[in-house]
Design an enzyme around this catalytic site. Sequence first.
Site, PDB file in Angstrom:
ATOM      1  N   LYS A 112       0.983  -1.289  -0.225  1.00  0.00           N
ATOM      2  CA  LYS A 112      -0.107  -0.110  -0.287  1.00  0.00           C
ATOM      3  C   LYS A 112       0.848   1.360  -0.755  1.00  0.00           C
ATOM      4  CE  LYS A 112      -4.085  -1.805   0.497  1.00  0.00           C
ATOM      5  NZ  LYS A 112      -3.877  -3.836   0.696  1.00  0.00           N
TER       6      LYS A 112
HETATM    7  C1  LIG Z   1      -4.426  -5.407   0.712  1.00  0.00           C
HETATM    8  C2  LIG Z   1      -4.029  -5.836   0.594  1.00  0.00           C
HETATM    9  C3  LIG Z   1      -3.792  -6.869  -0.384  1.00  0.00           C
HETATM   10  C4  LIG Z   1      -4.855  -7.237  -1.249  1.00  0.00           C
HETATM   11  O1  LIG Z   1      -4.737  -6.177  -1.899  1.00  0.00           O
HETATM   12  P1  LIG Z   1      -5.975  -5.514  -2.695  1.00  0.00           P
HETATM   13  O2  LIG Z   1      -5.728  -4.189  -3.715  1.00  0.00           O
HETATM   14  O3  LIG Z   1      -7.297  -4.836  -1.230  1.00  0.00           O
HETATM   15  O4  LIG Z   1      -6.812  -6.509  -3.310  1.00  0.00           O
HETATM   16  C5  LIG Z   1      -3.140  -8.303  -0.605  1.00  0.00           C
HETATM   17  N1  LIG Z   1      -2.615  -8.002   0.677  1.00  0.00           N
HETATM   18  C6  LIG Z   1      -1.396  -7.080   1.464  1.00  0.00           C
HETATM   19  C7  LIG Z   1      -0.544  -7.497   2.628  1.00  0.00           C
HETATM   20  C8  LIG Z   1      -2.415  -6.011   1.499  1.00  0.00           C
HETATM   21  O5  LIG Z   1      -2.320  -5.600   2.383  1.00  0.00           O
END
Ligand SMILES: *Cc1c(COP(=O)(O)O)cnc(C)c1O
Length: 464
Positions: A112
């Site tokens: 993120k």
């Molecule tokens: C947010 C997240 C996901 C999923 O990502 P999306 O974009 O919501 O599909 C997978 N793994 C981790 C560690 C995340 O923080």
Amino acid sequence: MKYVSTRGSAPELNFEDVMLTGLARDGGLYVPKEWPFFSEKAIIEMASCSYEEIAFTIMKPFIGSTFSDEEFKEIIKKAYRDFGKEERCPLTNIGGKNFLLELYHGPTLAFKDVAMQLIGQMFELSLQRKSQKIVIVGATSGDTGSAAIEAFRGLDSVEVFIMYPDGAVSEVQRRQMTTAVESNVNALAVDGNFDDCQSLLKEMFNDLDFRDKVNLASVNSINWARVMAQVVYYFTSAISLGAPKNKVNFTVPTGNFGDIFAGYVAKKMGLPIEKLIIATNQNDILHRVLESGIYKIEKVKPSISPSMDIQVSSNFERALFDIYGHNSELVCELMHSLKSTKEFELSSVETKMLQDVFESGTSSEKETSATIHSIYRDTGILLCPHSAIGVKVAIEKNKEQDIPMIILATAAAAKFPDAVKSACGVSPKLPDNMSDLFKRAERLTKVPNNVDEIKAIISKGINI
Ligand SMILES: *Cc1c(COP(=O)(O)O)cnc(C)c1O
């Protein structure tokens, strides 16, 4: 570049307004009117470029004239300066033609950060110029919240409220959200699950009076700028494995469909991606819809990969809109059905069109733990549970081994120490700059799963 809503009735906007707005006023998600395209020659030229340079080239067509070239280069430079690795998102071979794309070298140890650090810089410049203040409200299954807090803490022009499911995030995730000392940051522990948080967020956005009164913005993956920033690492990783001459496959641990949708966009932009594979945990709504055409919401089953404990994958709407040729009437129909009956059904032709683009697989709790264990035993690499789901599904799908498989490693193992330790006996350590995380004082507000009460808390928090 102009952006349109997947529901077809919100006004067309430019990049800056899309970024500051988040959700469209008709309840839809913004997408670019057309996809920029990079020829084989243009992609070959990127091979000698840095992550930052490729980021500039890939994202420039999307931002249009929102920032000058100099401003945008500076934004990108600042966004990635705190990433622990020179390559920003390095690739590691884990045997055969399987590669991990390490997306967790940013400040909060999950992918993120790749988008949120950029968004923090873009928001700051844009709001400064406009002398405007905004309220960012986010819903998080753990990692978006900490990444947003990290990106926006201490900024005068932004007040941040993050809603997370009380008791359903890892302790490291929670502490990253509750230990920021800056007063513009507010962590709200919601009595509900992530889908509840996400629907509270959508309700706030659909209350146009409230939305305008507090100047609401969102940095959830409903915000187009998030998806845009994530397209970049599909290019950098594929290029480092020989694209565009060589094709690549990607496997993506998926929750809200944001990260994998970025891969879909990269393919549309000319990157030779053969297969895009969705990997889910036991909350496998996306796997089921791909097999059956029926998108049916079931109860969220808490797992050791909490960031993927999601049933309503918001960004799936963007994929449906694009695959069905910008058919906003169809999207409205499907979303209406989802709201009233908790499911929708695609026709067999529509299902086939999805299957032409995506494949899917799923990993049980046991299989995820077993994968953490076997990869540690064979390579010494510690996987977080989300990344392990990707690896499990990728190995299953890449039996032929004719095309390299890039697996998105979405968080560092240290963010989920309990799950990792119980899978392989090793407790991953936090980096030095976070080693006092468990000693810092926590600050949070417990809130009910009730939109009016949360709106009141937000209004009070900003003195309106
Ligand atoms: C947010 C997240 C996901 C999923 O990502 P999306 O974009 O919501 O599909 C997978 N793994 C981790 C560690 C995340 O923080």
